[in-house]
Write an enzyme that holds these catalytic residues in place. Structure first.
Site, PDB file in Angstrom:
ATOM      1  CB  THR A  25      20.677  78.627  25.474  1.00  0.00           C
ATOM      2  OG1 THR A  25      19.536  78.261  26.241  1.00  0.00           O
ATOM      3  CG2 THR A  25      21.190  79.968  25.953  1.00  0.00           C
ATOM      4  CG  HIS A 174      13.468  73.773  30.093  1.00  0.00           C
ATOM      5  ND1 HIS A 174      13.889  72.506  30.443  1.00  0.00           N
ATOM      6  CD2 HIS A 174      14.592  74.463  29.770  1.00  0.00           C
ATOM      7  CE1 HIS A 174      15.226  72.451  30.338  1.00  0.00           C
ATOM      8  NE2 HIS A 174      15.662  73.623  29.936  1.00  0.00           N
ATOM      9  CG  ASN A 177      18.480  70.478  30.459  1.00  0.00           C
ATOM     10  OD1 ASN A 177      18.257  69.270  30.561  1.00  0.00           O
ATOM     11  ND2 ASN A 177      18.697  71.043  29.300  1.00  0.00           N
ATOM     12  CE1 TYR A 179      19.165  76.781  33.759  1.00  0.00           C
ATOM     13  CE2 TYR A 179      18.611  75.023  32.240  1.00  0.00           C
ATOM     14  CZ  TYR A 179      19.477  76.023  32.661  1.00  0.00           C
ATOM     15  OH  TYR A 179      20.650  76.247  31.986  1.00  0.00           O
ATOM     16  CG  ASN A 234      22.305  74.333  35.397  1.00  0.00           C
ATOM     17  OD1 ASN A 234      23.273  75.094  35.315  1.00  0.00           O
ATOM     18  ND2 ASN A 234      21.353  74.297  34.477  1.00  0.00           N
TER      19      ASN A 234
HETATM   20  C1  8OZ Z   1      23.196  75.893  27.648  1.00  0.00           C
HETATM   21  C2  8OZ Z   1      23.507  77.171  28.093  1.00  0.00           C
HETATM   22  C3  8OZ Z   1      22.554  77.897  28.739  1.00  0.00           C
HETATM   23  C4  8OZ Z   1      21.292  77.384  28.958  1.00  0.00           C
HETATM   24  C5  8OZ Z   1      19.404  74.123  29.003  1.00  0.00           C
HETATM   25  C6  8OZ Z   1      18.559  76.337  28.693  1.00  0.00           C
HETATM   26  O1  8OZ Z   1      20.346  73.346  29.096  1.00  0.00           O
HETATM   27  C7  8OZ Z   1      19.623  75.550  28.735  1.00  0.00           C
HETATM   28  C8  8OZ Z   1      20.990  76.104  28.513  1.00  0.00           C
HETATM   29  C9  8OZ Z   1      21.951  75.370  27.857  1.00  0.00           C
HETATM   30  O2  8OZ Z   1      18.253  73.716  29.118  1.00  0.00           O
END
Ligand code: 8OZ
Length: 359
Positions: A25, A174, A177, A179, A234
């Site tokens: 990112t 994806h 992480n 999400y 996260n």
């Molecule tokens: C760092 C900052 C913001 C997003 C990920 C899309 O870790 C990210 C991300 C990483 O998958």
């Protein structure tokens, strides 16, 4: 002997070497969250990597959770990405776009009409979102209705179709992480009582429907997936990551994907901080091409490829700071250090101004 410079085919995508650029990112999208000429220059500079995985790219307006992340859902964005794929292809490279939905890792300030972010369950993450007016506490998201989940699989397919129009060689779903797709997979964020929650079979259902949907649209040979079984990024966790991800990988086998991009530990964290996980068992189950990721240097990467533990290695920070990393590895040359102050904001500084080796 197979080394990092040996070509390989990942599904339909022919790589000239096994050095893959990890998704990073960078928050440099322009108006309408579309990639600009500067973004095209940045990726074009890195096209000697065997494959570039783009920064995470939201599939719909609700999929955004950070400032200036380039989407793949509007006309403007597709046109912007065309400049990127052209820059990479003109220089002889290959590029796949990472399809993203942040789920609960967002904020009403970043959502259409100031709505609540959506997630499998209404569980607020610890931490703060980066908004256009500073850091703000995450909010309790709205749990998706069952019917909305079915529709979202189609939204991923539409984004994959957009990616093909934009000229990408493939896509990476994806699912890591912390999400949206990971929020479905892992027990700490999924407390649903319908067919998308509870058992590991139910928690994996949405991901498998997404893979089915994107593979039907663009073909399995152009589809890869990112998983990160034990990341703590996260505010996410699982009661039994080994069981969950062995099930997931076993199910993914039937899609015969181009690749599995496996992030070990937590992105950017040193190995001694990774939560325990038996990656060898996952590798024994997985039948396709494996890209391993996190903290590799030339020697450790070359060892993984030579021993057959990985088919390719993804590099994040090293390719960020060294556009000509492949050549530097070939020559055993010294490496530029990343400018950590400018990872997630700014324009060309710390982005397109990293020096190449002298010719
Ligand atoms: C760092 C900052 C913001 C997003 C990920 C899309 O870790 C990210 C991300 C990483 O998958």
């Amino acid at each position: 002997m197979t080394d990092l410079f040996s070509p390989i085919k990942l599904g339909d995508i022919a790589l000239s070497n096994r050095i893959v650029m990890s998704s990073l990112t960078r928050n440099r999208a322009g108006a309408g969250n579309a990639p600009t000429d500067l973004v095209a220059e940045y990726y074009g500079q890195r096209s000697s990597a065997g494959l570039i995985l783009t920064e995470a790219s939201p599939i719909c307006p609700e999929g955004h959770g950070y400032p200036r992340t380039p989407g793949i859902h509007s006309r403007e964005q597709i046109e912007g990405w065309k400049k990127v794929t052209k820059a990479v292809h003109d220089a002889g490279g290959k590029i796949a776009i990472q399809l993203w939905h942040v789920g609960r890792i967002s904020h009403p300030d970043l959502q259409p009409n100031g709505a609540l972010p959506v997630a499998p369950s209404a569980i607020r993450p610890e931490g703060q979102a980066i908004t256009y007016s500073g850091m703000k506490d995450y909010v309790t998201p709205r749990a998706l209705e069952t019917i909305e989940i079915k529709a979202l699989a189609g939204t991923y397919a539409k984004a994959a179709e957009n990616a093909m129009e934009a000229g990408f060689d493939g896509i990476e779903v994806h699912a890591g992480n912390g999400y949206l797709l990971d929020q479905f997979l892992r027990s700490s964020t999924n407390r649903r009582t319908d067919e998308y929650g509870g058992s590991r079979e139910n928690r994996a259902r949405f991901l498998l429907e997404v893979l089915d949907s994107v593979c039907s649209k663009i073909g399995n040979g152009k589809v890869g997936i990112r998983l990160s079984p034990v990341t703590v990024f996260n505010d996410i966790s699982d009661e039994d990551p080994q069981g969950t991800f062995e099930y997931v990988v076993n199910e993914i086998n039937r899609f015969d994907l181009a690749f599995l991009d496996l992030l070990q530990g937590t992105g950017g964290a040193p190995q001694d901080q990774w939560l325990p996980f038996d990656y060898d068992r996952l590798r024994a189950i997985y039948k396709g091409n494996l890209i391993l990721n996190n903290g590799y240097d030339y020697d450790s990467a070359a060892r993984e490829v030579a021993s057959g533990k990985a088919d390719a290695i993804a590099f994040g920070r090293l390719l960020l700071a060294n556009p000509d990393l492949v050549e530097r590895f070939r020559r055993g040359a010294s490496l530029n250090a990343p400018d950590y102050e400018r990872l997630y904001s700014g324009e060309e500084k710390g982005y397109t101004d990293y020096p190449f080796l002298a010719a």
